[in-house]
Motif scaffolding. Structure first.
Motif, PDB file in Angstrom:
ATOM      1  N   LYS A 179       0.819  -1.305   0.025  1.00 44.72           N
ATOM      2  CA  LYS A 179       0.325  -0.168   0.000  1.00 44.72           C
ATOM      3  C   LYS A 179       0.820   1.779   0.244  1.00 44.72           C
ATOM      4  CE  LYS A 179      -3.745   2.037   2.488  1.00 44.72           C
ATOM      5  NZ  LYS A 179      -4.264   2.352   3.090  1.00 44.72           N
ATOM      6  N   ASN A 180       0.424   2.213  -0.771  1.00 42.40           N
ATOM      7  CA  ASN A 180       1.377   3.617  -0.862  1.00 42.40           C
ATOM      8  C   ASN A 180       1.440   3.924   0.246  1.00 42.40           C
ATOM      9  OD1 ASN A 180       2.830   5.717  -1.724  1.00 42.40           O
ATOM     10  ND2 ASN A 180       1.775   6.195  -3.878  1.00 42.40           N
ATOM     11  N   LYS A 181       1.986   4.239   1.103  1.00 38.79           N
ATOM     12  CA  LYS A 181       1.966   5.648   2.208  1.00 38.79           C
ATOM     13  C   LYS A 181       1.921   7.098   2.101  1.00 38.79           C
ATOM     14  CE  LYS A 181       3.806   1.518   5.279  1.00 38.79           C
ATOM     15  NZ  LYS A 181       4.635   1.294   6.569  1.00 38.79           N
ATOM     16  N   ALA A 182       2.760   7.058   0.404  1.00 38.00           N
ATOM     17  CA  ALA A 182       2.715   8.103   0.368  1.00 38.00           C
ATOM     18  C   ALA A 182       1.719   9.215   0.624  1.00 38.00           C
ATOM     19  CB  ALA A 182       3.141   8.974  -0.860  1.00 38.00           C
ATOM     20  N   ASP A 183       1.387  10.431   0.644  1.00 38.18           N
ATOM     21  CA  ASP A 183       0.574  11.824   0.905  1.00 38.18           C
ATOM     22  C   ASP A 183       0.298  12.136  -0.646  1.00 38.18           C
ATOM     23  OD1 ASP A 183      -1.357  13.478   1.153  1.00 38.18           O
ATOM     24  OD2 ASP A 183      -0.490  14.662   2.394  1.00 38.18           O
ATOM     25  N   LEU A 184      -1.117  11.185  -1.428  1.00 43.53           N
ATOM     26  CA  LEU A 184      -1.266  11.342  -2.628  1.00 43.53           C
ATOM     27  C   LEU A 184      -1.652  12.974  -2.998  1.00 43.53           C
ATOM     28  CD1 LEU A 184      -2.959   8.623  -3.591  1.00 43.53           C
ATOM     29  CD2 LEU A 184       0.636   9.343  -3.988  1.00 43.53           C
ATOM     30  N   ASN A 185      -2.535  13.282  -1.750  1.00 43.22           N
ATOM     31  CA  ASN A 185      -3.307  14.842  -2.079  1.00 43.22           C
ATOM     32  C   ASN A 185      -2.606  15.592  -0.909  1.00 43.22           C
ATOM     33  OD1 ASN A 185      -5.382  14.608  -3.204  1.00 43.22           O
ATOM     34  ND2 ASN A 185      -5.267  12.827  -1.406  1.00 43.22           N
TER      35      ASN A 185
END
Length: 424
Positions: free
Chosen positions: A63-69
């Motif tokens: 799961k991508n833990k980076a903030d996409l917003n």
């Protein structure tokens, strides 16, 4: 007898010491050898590729833990729909005949029946940003050099839709132009932020079509490197204040927006620094026209289709281009004066003529601004509006004089003179 016993004891102790030294050396050598063997074994063992099945070497996507917003993503999304590609189309001469051994000829073999027609082809591509939608019309700001010389203009919207564009007006001095397009497919418009409020180190994004529409809506991130850098802009070399950024700006980015993290346009990307030195390159030095200047020019172009500025009615050369001998013998300047512009001709009835300026007068100051060359004189002059007065300081025959310029004359600055002698 005692001496013999003492000598025997000394020899005995010496033998013990020698035996001990040899034993130590031998023991140390054995220990060192064993240690080297152990290390070698461990090294061989740790670097040998293991045998056996490779089934345990698989993995999975987590799961991508980076903030996409994040702030940058939101700023880009809010403006991306308003960023367009601008296509400059120009006429190209084409022969209607077929290519023969001796050049073009007609298809029936007659050399006298050749003809040509004008076909529009893409001459260059740039970027732009939609800033206003009103009824069926939408308005795009871009660079003057993006649309210069065009016979027709097209705009590619962010959704890939291609529409025709009309040139509302352009200004070479600030390198800005405004286009008008059909608003049917326009969903997003950008807003301008106050460029006076920016600070060095502030995060910014540059959006555009570097290297053409194939890479449309490319976004790069950087910071404000300097908020008030003075450069020569446009085709007439007028000094102007620009924003410096290290956000990547390449050919095709011209006319695209430089935005802050709130998604506001704070500048229009115009140029990047290039090196004249062979074999060297310059990276991370790009420039944008401040939004406050952009809005001022846009409003005048919308109203009049051009920018009208005061004109002195003179031709001039930079004092730096005059030899020191001529500065003394012809202009009779004091040695303390080394920068300014030399009047080479004064148009009859012009602002300069009315103020009493003459050939070979050397202008060193306009208002409160020191004049160092033609660019700085134009920049100082363009701060005034037609109808205002300006004080000019100049030297004549070695003496300093002042005069009041009544700026009643104007010039359309979309036309320029690229000769050695500047006109204004």
């Amino acid at each position: 007898m005692n001496r013999i016993k003492q000598a025997f004891k000394d020899r005995l102790w010496l033998g013990v010491i020698i035996v001990g030294l040899f034993a130590g050396l031998i023991g140390g050598g054995i220990a060192l050898g064993i240690n080297n063997l152990v290390q070698h074994h461990e090294e061989v063992t740790s670097t040998r590729v293991p045998a056996g099945s490779n089934k345990s070497g698989g993995t999975k996507v987590n799961k991508n833990k980076a903030d996409l917003n994040g702030e940058a993503s939101q700023a880009y999304k809010s403006v991306q729909g308003a960023v367009v590609s601008v296509i400059n189309k120009q006429k190209v001469q084409q022969s209607s005949g077929t290519l023969g051994i001796f050049g073009y000829g007609s298809s029936n073999g007659s050399n006298n029946d050749s003809s040509s027609d004008n076909k529009l082809e893409t001459a260059s591509e740039g970027s732009g940003v939609i800033y206003k939608k009103s009824g069926n019309s939408a308005y795009v700001v871009t660079n003057n050099h993006v649309v210069k010389g065009s016979n027709a203009l097209q705009v590619i919207l962010s959704n890939g839709k291609k529409v025709n564009a009309d040139l509302v007006g352009a200004d070479s001095a600030t390198d800005l132009a405004v286009l008008k397009i059909n608003a049917t497919n326009v969903k997003t418009v950008a807003s301008f932020g106050n460029s006076n409020s920016i600070v060095p180190g502030q995060d910014v994004l540059a959006i555009g079509s570097p290297m053409g529409s194939e890479y449309a809506n490319t976004v790069t991130k950087g910071i404000i490197s300097a908020k008030d850098r003075t450069l020569k802009a446009g085709t007439d070399g007028t000094l102007t204040s620009v924003i410096q950024t290290d956000a990547a700006i390449n050919s095709g980015n011209s006319g695209g927006p430089l935005i802050n993290m709130a998604g506001q346009v704070i500048g229009i990307n115009s140029m990047k620094l290039a090196s004249d030195t062979q074999g060297s390159s310059v990276e991370g030095i790009g420039f944008a026209i401040p939004s406050n200047e952009v809005v001022t020019i846009i409003n005048q172009l919308i109203k009049n289709g051009k920018i009208t500025r005061p004109s002195l009615g003179i031709s001039m050369v930079d004092l730096s281009n005059v030899t020191s001998d001529q500065q003394q013998s012809v202009l009779k300047l004091p040695t303390s004066v080394s920068k300014g512009v030399v009047i080479m001709d004064v148009n009859s009835g012009s602002v300069a003529d009315t103020a009493g300026l003459k050939k070979y007068d050397v202008i060193t100051k306009l208002g409160d601004t020191q004049v160092t060359d033609a660019g700085s004189l134009k920049a100082a002059l363009y701060k005034y509006k037609v109808g205002q007065n300006a004080k000019v300081t100049y030297y004549r025959d070695g003496q300093q004089h002042t005069a009041t310029l009544h700026l009643t004359k104007s010039a359309d600055t979309t036309s320029t003179d690229d000769s050695q002698q500047d006109n204004n």
